[in-house]
Write an enzyme that holds these catalytic residues in place. Structure first.
Site, PDB file in Angstrom:
ATOM      1  N   CYS A  66      20.002  -3.348  16.921  1.00 39.18           N
ATOM      2  CA  CYS A  66      21.013  -4.388  17.125  1.00 39.18           C
ATOM      3  C   CYS A  66      20.645  -5.655  16.376  1.00 39.18           C
ATOM      4  CB  CYS A  66      21.181  -4.640  18.610  1.00 39.18           C
ATOM      5  SG  CYS A  66      21.770  -3.164  19.411  1.00 39.18           S
TER       6      CYS A  66
ATOM      7  N   GLU B 138      -9.687  -4.215  -4.340  1.00 39.84           N
ATOM      8  CA  GLU B 138      -9.176  -3.865  -3.008  1.00 39.84           C
ATOM      9  C   GLU B 138      -7.736  -3.373  -3.103  1.00 39.84           C
ATOM     10  OE1 GLU B 138      -9.449  -7.567  -0.888  1.00 39.84           O
ATOM     11  OE2 GLU B 138     -11.627  -7.623  -0.946  1.00 39.84           O
TER      12      GLU B 138
ATOM     13  N   TYR C  84       2.699  -0.355   3.480  1.00 47.72           N
ATOM     14  CA  TYR C  84       3.380  -1.352   4.322  1.00 47.72           C
ATOM     15  C   TYR C  84       4.642  -0.749   4.942  1.00 47.72           C
ATOM     16  CZ  TYR C  84      -0.015  -4.004   1.752  1.00 47.72           C
ATOM     17  OH  TYR C  84      -1.207  -4.415   1.206  1.00 47.72           O
TER      18      TYR C  84
ATOM     19  N   ARG D 135      -1.396  -0.961  -1.957  1.00 43.41           N
ATOM     20  CA  ARG D 135      -0.088  -0.445  -2.364  1.00 43.41           C
ATOM     21  C   ARG D 135      -0.182   0.541  -3.546  1.00 43.41           C
ATOM     22  NH1 ARG D 135       4.545  -3.578  -1.723  1.00 43.41           N
ATOM     23  NH2 ARG D 135       3.167  -5.349  -1.393  1.00 43.41           N
TER      24      ARG D 135
HETATM   25  C1  LIG Z   1      -7.486  -9.666   0.910  1.00 42.56           C
HETATM   26  C2  LIG Z   1      -6.553  -8.588   0.503  1.00 42.56           C
HETATM   27  N1  LIG Z   1      -7.023  -7.570  -0.233  1.00 42.56           N
HETATM   28  C3  LIG Z   1      -6.236  -6.543  -0.625  1.00 42.56           C
HETATM   29  C4  LIG Z   1      -4.889  -6.513  -0.291  1.00 42.56           C
HETATM   30  C5  LIG Z   1      -4.083  -5.341  -0.737  1.00 42.56           C
HETATM   31  O1  LIG Z   1      -3.031  -5.685  -1.553  1.00 42.56           O
HETATM   32  P1  LIG Z   1      -2.161  -4.549  -2.254  1.00 42.56           P
HETATM   33  O2  LIG Z   1      -1.725  -3.619  -1.183  1.00 42.56           O
HETATM   34  O3  LIG Z   1      -1.034  -5.271  -2.853  1.00 42.56           O
HETATM   35  O4  LIG Z   1      -3.040  -3.879  -3.260  1.00 42.56           O
HETATM   36  C6  LIG Z   1      -4.344  -7.558   0.459  1.00 42.56           C
HETATM   37  C7  LIG Z   1      -2.915  -7.575   0.790  1.00 42.56           C
HETATM   38  O5  LIG Z   1      -2.227  -8.528   0.705  1.00 42.56           O
HETATM   39  C8  LIG Z   1      -5.193  -8.615   0.879  1.00 42.56           C
HETATM   40  O6  LIG Z   1      -4.732  -9.625   1.616  1.00 42.56           O
END
Ligand SMILES: Cc1ncc(COP(=O)(O)O)c(C=O)c1O
Length: 416
Positions: A345, A276, A374, A279
């Site tokens: 602010c 998954e 993000y 980033r």
């Molecule tokens: C369950 C789960 N999968 C995948 C991700 C994606 O993480 P990253 O963007 O660090 O690859 C996250 C992010 O924290 C997550 O909570």
């Protein structure tokens, strides 16, 4: 000089074949700019080797969920990791194949569970015994077949990252303790309303070291083998995301080693690995462009005040994260320490602190690198500031994929 998808030609910063100053002139600032080519290259670097192991990548929509980017990845064959009904609607709107969507998250509501079952997602990654009951009850109520589930285990693996984005220890709210998982699987396997599809885990985000992922993979594989010996089949082993990217001079994540090790572990086992990544697909493919409004100083500080702040890019304020700052027009000038601050602010409203930067004057343009993940997704309307625009670069073309929010849209949902 080349930094991710961004490079100087002569002294002018480009993304692919587009001069970024032109993007700022055409669409205004603050504006997020992404490289299509870089997103696809990043995705293929993960999806390719995973495909060879009979698995696939589920891009984590939370990292950047703009429809154009989700659509681009859907077309490239990506599955999706989602964590809300809103993300489900988004990925479906972007053309996702429901059978390639996994639904994570500790707090799924009945409505969200119903929507996921109606859409036909690959599996709901269940994070507690209570949630397993809820999914079973919604499936019984629907009366339209078994609900596909996996259980997200908490592998209790230490990973070196910011405490806010570490998720795989027993002190964290995520998943179920690995010792509790076998009993939950037995329960799920006995239920006429549930279908066990896999095992899930996710140990955190921005992890640059391969080892914690391998430890988590070993935990998941061990559980999968134990369950198989009890005739509980878990076809998909979802090892989550979290692969880190260099924001300054860190060593990049070693994908080749990671995949070589995965291959060694998965070969001949008959399980299908899922990842998954968020980033690592979009992070270095995006920048936030901002314009210098004022330069001011105190006895102890030089401040470069720009038109984008924590409402546009929250990461520095939230995690103290480092983002490289580059001038769109590079000029040789003496460097000295400066804070790059936004117009909000809040003292926490900064994009960079105590950074060695050249001289800037009002009107100059800056790029905040590593903002593709993000970034926009954490943008807010704090101080009643409209959310920024987003632009996708495709070779020599700059395509607006989200227009800047208007002042009217700021209170469109309000009832005075
Ligand atoms: C369950 C789960 N999968 C995948 C991700 C994606 O993480 P990253 O963007 O660090 O690859 C996250 C992010 O924290 C997550 O909570």
């Amino acid at each position: 000089m080349e930094i991710g998808a961004f490079h100087y030609r002569a002294d002018t910063l480009f993304c692919e074949d587009v001069e970024l100053a032109r993007v700022a002139a055409r669409f205004g600032t603050p504006v997020y700019v992404y490289s299509r080519a870089r997103i696809l290259a990043n995705f293929r670097r993960i999806a390719g080797p995973l495909g060879e192991l009979d698995g696939f990548a589920c891009y984590s929509a939370k990292a950047n969920s703009s429809l154009a980017i989700l659509g681009l990845l859907a077309q490239a064959g990506s599955g999706f990791d989602i964590v809300s009904g809103g993300e489900l609607t988004r990925v479906l709107r972007a053309g996702a194949t429901p059978g390639r969507v996994v639904f994570s998250g500790v707090g799924k509501t009945s409505d969200e569970i119903d929507a996921a079952l109606a859409a036909g997602v690959l599996m709901l990654n269940v994070e507690s015994a209570g949630e397993l009951d809820a999914v079973e009850s919604r499936a019984r109520h629907r009366g339209a077949g078994r609900a596909p589930v996996s259980i997200r285990i908490n592998p209790d693996v230490e990973a070196d990252t910011h405490p806010y984005i570490s998720t795989g220890r027993t002190i964290h709210k995520f998943g179920v303790p690995k010792a509790d998982a076998p009993e939950l699987y037995r329960r799920a396997a006995r239920s006429p309303h549930l279908e066990v599809r896999g095992i899930a885990c996710h140990i955190g985000s921005q992890i640059l070291d391969v080892e914690p992922f391998l430890r988590a993979a070993d935990e998941v594989l061990a559980l999968a083998r134990d369950l198989r010996s009890e005739r509980v089949a878990t076809e998909y082993l979802d090892l989550g995301g979290g692969f880190g990217i260099p924001y300054r001079e860190e060593h990049p994540f070693e994908f080749s080693r990671f995949f070589a090790e995965l291959e060694r572990r998965f070969c001949g086992e008959g399980f299908r690995p899922l990842l998954e990544p968020g980033r690592s697909v979009v992070g270095d493919a995006g920048v936030l462009l901002v314009r210098v409004l004022y330069v001011k100083g105190t006895e102890s500080k030089r401040f470069i005040v720009v038109d984008g702040g924590m409402n546009d890019l929250l990461r520095p304020a939230l995690y103290g994260s480092y983002h490289e700052i580059l001038a769109l027009e590079h000029r040789d000038s003496e460097r000295s320490a400066a804070d790059v601050v936004g117009p909000l602010c809040e003292t926490g409203d900064f994009l960079a602190r105590d950074r060695s930067l050249g001289e800037f004057k009002p009107g100059d343009l800056l790029a905040v690198l590593g903002s593709g993940a993000y970034g926009f997704v954490l943008a807010s309307n704090y101080n009643s500031r409209p959310k920024p625009a987003e632009v996708l670069i495709e070779g020599a073309k700059a395509r607006l994929i989200r227009r800047r929010e208007s002042a009217d849209e700021l209170f469109a949902a309000e009832i005075p």
